[in-house]
Design a protein around this motif. Sequence first.
Motif, PDB file in Angstrom:
ATOM      1  N   TYR A 286       0.795  -1.231   0.000  1.00  0.00           N
ATOM      2  CA  TYR A 286       0.000   0.000   0.000  1.00  0.00           C
ATOM      3  C   TYR A 286       0.825   1.278   0.000  1.00  0.00           C
ATOM      4  CZ  TYR A 286      -3.963  -2.997   0.853  1.00  0.00           C
ATOM      5  OH  TYR A 286      -4.910  -3.946   0.725  1.00  0.00           O
ATOM      6  N   GLY A 287       2.032   1.190   0.593  1.00  0.00           N
ATOM      7  CA  GLY A 287       2.789   2.430   0.745  1.00  0.00           C
ATOM      8  C   GLY A 287       3.577   2.848  -0.484  1.00  0.00           C
ATOM      9  N   ARG A 288       3.677   1.943  -1.448  1.00  0.00           N
ATOM     10  CA  ARG A 288       4.552   2.236  -2.589  1.00  0.00           C
ATOM     11  C   ARG A 288       3.890   3.150  -3.599  1.00  0.00           C
ATOM     12  NH1 ARG A 288       8.769  -1.873  -4.681  1.00  0.00           N
ATOM     13  NH2 ARG A 288       9.501   0.197  -5.262  1.00  0.00           N
ATOM     14  N   SER A 289       4.722   3.764  -4.406  1.00  0.00           N
ATOM     15  CA  SER A 289       4.179   4.578  -5.486  1.00  0.00           C
ATOM     16  C   SER A 289       3.432   3.677  -6.451  1.00  0.00           C
ATOM     17  CB  SER A 289       5.331   5.275  -6.212  1.00  0.00           C
ATOM     18  OG  SER A 289       4.900   5.647  -7.503  1.00  0.00           O
ATOM     19  N   PRO A 290       2.254   4.116  -6.909  1.00  0.00           N
ATOM     20  CA  PRO A 290       1.485   3.301  -7.860  1.00  0.00           C
ATOM     21  C   PRO A 290       2.292   2.970  -9.112  1.00  0.00           C
ATOM     22  CG  PRO A 290       0.155   5.117  -7.048  1.00  0.00           C
ATOM     23  CD  PRO A 290       1.546   5.335  -6.530  1.00  0.00           C
ATOM     24  N   LEU A 291       3.306   3.782  -9.394  1.00  0.00           N
ATOM     25  CA  LEU A 291       4.129   3.535 -10.584  1.00  0.00           C
ATOM     26  C   LEU A 291       4.890   2.216 -10.476  1.00  0.00           C
ATOM     27  CD1 LEU A 291       5.629   7.106 -11.024  1.00  0.00           C
ATOM     28  CD2 LEU A 291       3.821   6.074 -12.388  1.00  0.00           C
ATOM     29  N   HIS A 292       5.075   1.760  -9.238  1.00  0.00           N
ATOM     30  CA  HIS A 292       5.847   0.541  -9.036  1.00  0.00           C
ATOM     31  C   HIS A 292       4.994  -0.704  -8.961  1.00  0.00           C
ATOM     32  CE1 HIS A 292      10.155   1.300  -8.474  1.00  0.00           C
ATOM     33  NE2 HIS A 292       9.744   2.546  -8.370  1.00  0.00           N
ATOM     34  N   LYS A 298      -2.029  -3.091  -9.102  1.00  0.00           N
ATOM     35  CA  LYS A 298      -2.706  -1.815  -9.372  1.00  0.00           C
ATOM     36  C   LYS A 298      -4.214  -2.030  -9.406  1.00  0.00           C
ATOM     37  CE  LYS A 298      -2.318   2.606 -10.676  1.00  0.00           C
ATOM     38  NZ  LYS A 298      -2.551   3.111 -12.028  1.00  0.00           N
ATOM     39  N   LEU A 301      -5.549  -2.587  -5.807  1.00  0.00           N
ATOM     40  CA  LEU A 301      -5.565  -1.359  -5.006  1.00  0.00           C
ATOM     41  C   LEU A 301      -6.632  -0.381  -5.511  1.00  0.00           C
ATOM     42  CD1 LEU A 301      -3.126  -2.509  -3.582  1.00  0.00           C
ATOM     43  CD2 LEU A 301      -1.968  -0.326  -3.850  1.00  0.00           C
TER      44      LEU A 301
ATOM     45  N   VAL B 134       9.832   6.561 -12.856  1.00  0.00           N
ATOM     46  CA  VAL B 134       9.159   5.779 -11.808  1.00  0.00           C
ATOM     47  C   VAL B 134       9.758   6.027 -10.412  1.00  0.00           C
ATOM     48  CG1 VAL B 134       8.131   3.987 -13.253  1.00  0.00           C
ATOM     49  CG2 VAL B 134      10.464   3.676 -12.455  1.00  0.00           C
ATOM     50  N   ASP B 136      10.023   6.404  -6.696  1.00  0.00           N
ATOM     51  CA  ASP B 136       9.258   5.880  -5.566  1.00  0.00           C
ATOM     52  C   ASP B 136       9.921   6.387  -4.289  1.00  0.00           C
ATOM     53  OD1 ASP B 136       8.031   4.487  -3.564  1.00  0.00           O
ATOM     54  OD2 ASP B 136       8.071   2.555  -4.608  1.00  0.00           O
ATOM     55  N   LEU B 138       9.890   5.301  -1.534  1.00  0.00           N
ATOM     56  CA  LEU B 138      10.395   4.224  -0.688  1.00  0.00           C
ATOM     57  C   LEU B 138      11.737   3.690  -1.191  1.00  0.00           C
ATOM     58  CD1 LEU B 138       7.228   2.183   0.305  1.00  0.00           C
ATOM     59  CD2 LEU B 138       8.259   4.178   1.371  1.00  0.00           C
ATOM     60  N   MET B 237       7.610   6.732   7.158  1.00  0.00           N
ATOM     61  CA  MET B 237       6.313   6.346   6.578  1.00  0.00           C
ATOM     62  C   MET B 237       5.211   7.273   7.087  1.00  0.00           C
ATOM     63  SD  MET B 237       5.801   4.150   4.291  1.00  0.00           S
ATOM     64  CE  MET B 237       4.373   4.637   3.352  1.00  0.00           C
ATOM     65  N   ARG B 244       0.782  12.521   2.041  1.00  0.00           N
ATOM     66  CA  ARG B 244      -0.210  11.999   1.090  1.00  0.00           C
ATOM     67  C   ARG B 244      -1.617  12.465   1.425  1.00  0.00           C
ATOM     68  NH1 ARG B 244       2.687   6.029   0.314  1.00  0.00           N
ATOM     69  NH2 ARG B 244       4.033   6.732  -1.398  1.00  0.00           N
ATOM     70  N   THR B 314      -0.905   3.934   6.514  1.00  0.00           N
ATOM     71  CA  THR B 314      -0.232   3.665   5.241  1.00  0.00           C
ATOM     72  C   THR B 314      -1.223   3.268   4.151  1.00  0.00           C
ATOM     73  OG1 THR B 314       1.731   2.983   6.431  1.00  0.00           O
ATOM     74  CG2 THR B 314       1.579   2.305   4.132  1.00  0.00           C
ATOM     75  N   LEU B 319      -4.022   4.743  -0.581  1.00  0.00           N
ATOM     76  CA  LEU B 319      -5.185   4.646  -1.462  1.00  0.00           C
ATOM     77  C   LEU B 319      -5.753   6.034  -1.761  1.00  0.00           C
ATOM     78  CD1 LEU B 319      -7.144   1.502  -0.145  1.00  0.00           C
ATOM     79  CD2 LEU B 319      -5.583   1.655  -2.079  1.00  0.00           C
ATOM     80  N   MET B 322      -3.518   7.821  -4.310  1.00  0.00           N
ATOM     81  CA  MET B 322      -3.658   7.226  -5.639  1.00  0.00           C
ATOM     82  C   MET B 322      -5.009   7.617  -6.256  1.00  0.00           C
ATOM     83  SD  MET B 322      -3.547   3.164  -6.610  1.00  0.00           S
ATOM     84  CE  MET B 322      -5.208   2.802  -6.054  1.00  0.00           C
ATOM     85  N   GLU B 364       5.414  13.705  -4.412  1.00  0.00           N
ATOM     86  CA  GLU B 364       5.382  13.046  -3.102  1.00  0.00           C
ATOM     87  C   GLU B 364       6.120  13.968  -2.143  1.00  0.00           C
ATOM     88  OE1 GLU B 364       4.048  10.226  -2.043  1.00  0.00           O
ATOM     89  OE2 GLU B 364       4.071   8.731  -3.656  1.00  0.00           O
TER      90      GLU B 364
END
Lengths: 401, 369
Positions: A286-292, A298, A301, B134, B136, B138, B237, B244, B314, B319, B322, B364
């Motif tokens: 859940y915490g990752r960028s949707p790009l990944h 996808k 989620l 891309v 991220d 994280l 986080m 976010r 998280t 969600l 996104m 981000e």
Amino acid sequence: MIDFELKPETKQLQQMTAAVANGVFRPVSRYYDDHEHEKVKELYALVESMTPPVRKETEGEGKKRSGRGLAQGPEPNVALVVSMEELAWGDTGILLCWPQRGLGNSAIEAVGTPEQKARFAGKFAAMAITEPGAGSDTAAITSTARLDPETNEWIINGEKIFVTSGYHCDAVVVWATLDKSKGRAAIKSFVVEKGVPGMTVTKVEKKLGIRASDTAAIVFEDCRIPYDNILGSPEIQNRGEAGLGGVMKTFDATRPGVAAMAIGVARAALEFTKTKLESEGHTFPYGRSPLHLNAIQKSILEMEAELEVARLLNLRAASMLDTGIRNSLEASMAKAKAGRAATLVTQKCVEILGPIGYSREHLVEKWLRDCKITDIFEGTGQIQMLIIARSILGFSRDMLK
Amino acid sequence: MADFTLDEDQRQIQDMARKFAANELRPIARECDEEAVAPSEVLDKVWELGFCANAIPENYGGYDLGRSALTSAIMVEELAWGDLGLTMAALSPLLMMVPILEFGADEQKEEWLPKFCGERFFPGTAAIMEPRIVFDPLELGTTVETQGENVVISGKKCMVPLADQAEHILVYASPRNGDAPQPVKAVIVDRNTPGLSIGPKEKNLGLNALPLFPVAFDQCVVPASRCVGRDRGIDYMKLLNLSRANLSAMAVGVARASHEYALTYAKERFAFGEPIACRQSIAFMLAEAAMEIDGMRLLAWRAAWRLDRNEDATKDAGLAKMYCAEQAMKVVDYGVQILGGHGYIREHPVEMWFRNGRSFSITEGLAIG
């Protein structure tokens, strides 16, 4: 104050209904899908066992008590949608067969007099609106009600179709016009009890889904009912919705219920899909960028977000009802979003699961079929969009058709 | 109980932010976009609303009114409705202040928090984004290596707000000690640290009013005491989740701006003898946008609400971000589409919101509350 936490009483009901859904509905879910229209014995046994019935609290209580078994506690409408989601997770078709939970009951509760509420208490009432020539366009209905001044009885004539539970119910709330030339204002609703001469169930439909629930066609031929069976005022007033005896208001309360059903079925499909995927090593970060995310992640989620949005919109509509705020717009938003999102979610789950999703060995294909109805009955998604659009634009029916 | 109504304080803050956005931000939004500036008078005016000092405890010079992610979400929706770029520029000090307030060691709070309680705008900022595909948050490419009493930072950052004015930059970087992934560190770096170079102001698709800069770190040596939280470090986080939730709420604001404008236009623009809003193809786009905006807001609020309860947000924040990013893009696209050719012309603001709206799925950590 903004709060997303449910009351302890609501959480209790949620747990209880989740247990019923899992223990009573799920095990017989496939059986009643295969045995279309068979009376759901387990459900009647369950309702029998749930004594003393909550119904008793209906009379004389304030509007907070809608009298339906699930709408209880300090936030009854929130409790209703929360518990309906759970039960629909178990089986939507079976949920629709719940005795005394028909749409007609909602109408009687919304606009019935205390006398009517008492007289029809304990009766499973369906609602008959749609006709062969009129669905969403309720103003176009042609069924008639005529007063016989000599006997002081209403005489109902016409044909109704798509009556949910019309076969197994005890009574039907029928929409009929007093004067076709006067349009919506002349449309009233009448309670017709089963067994009255002139009322015949002519057909029980075979459907795509929700097969446990019967959908009937009913013909009324000079069907005579007591004068006091009219819901709301018999006056023909030209004041918009009031003309329908206020029955349109019923939808403010029932649309969140349908939205909850949609969310419940879709959640079942999504949970099943996630469990299957997890068993094969898929993870959902859940915490990752949707790009990944990969395509499966996808999709999952996105589906979760869609259902969450639907659920929150629906909780809002329900909580407004609990606090006495008019919620027609919000109820339509919830219904539109939930019906659409849930339909797409169940379709996507079948797709992701492939042959497993398509197989009748599992319930996902059934959920896809069941779910579709939630974007249709109680106002199609398109009708909801019309309601929303007219509301935000401040447009009349004539300005936005 | 399930309740979706604002309390009195929240209503006042919403009302204040709404008026401020309408009176101070919206009238200059187009000009600031065209000229790519965030006027210092505006930054000062937003500063005077007290968003920093109110959250800082009295012993550090603040008013100690508490901090709420939910209240912040309510406020930034309104400000972003006025203008997203200006809002992000004006609230940029929070990017530095919040991590220190949340996770700073006592002496770090003593040193830094009073700077955010002054009369004038204090240009704090943070560097999180990196110029690669891309991206991220994280998996940061910028590294921080402990060497005795110091840490060494290397890597490239981009989209660093106000890097031209800020004396210090809060840099997020991944520790490089062996293979095992380590918690991200936030290090306060002086702008004149040897090896730190600030590139020319970025030119982007949107967010023009927000001055953004690329910042490169070539073996920048910084005292280890500048790591926020010292040895305890930060809960990266949580900061990301706070960001976010905040960005999600801003997405609601931008979407709402475009939606309201398109709705008014659709009622006034005549075609075929009636307002175009009388056609379902237009009306249904507006209806869908209204529904999605409400849904976005509830998701953003729920993430913020969970953060206020100190629960792991998280999932909710991820969600929300996104969903809000995607739906905001859809709504601002509808905004341009409903205005048609006029939407494409810079005389109307919808094309600006369309460009700004695209940023949410990319950014981000550029807002926090």
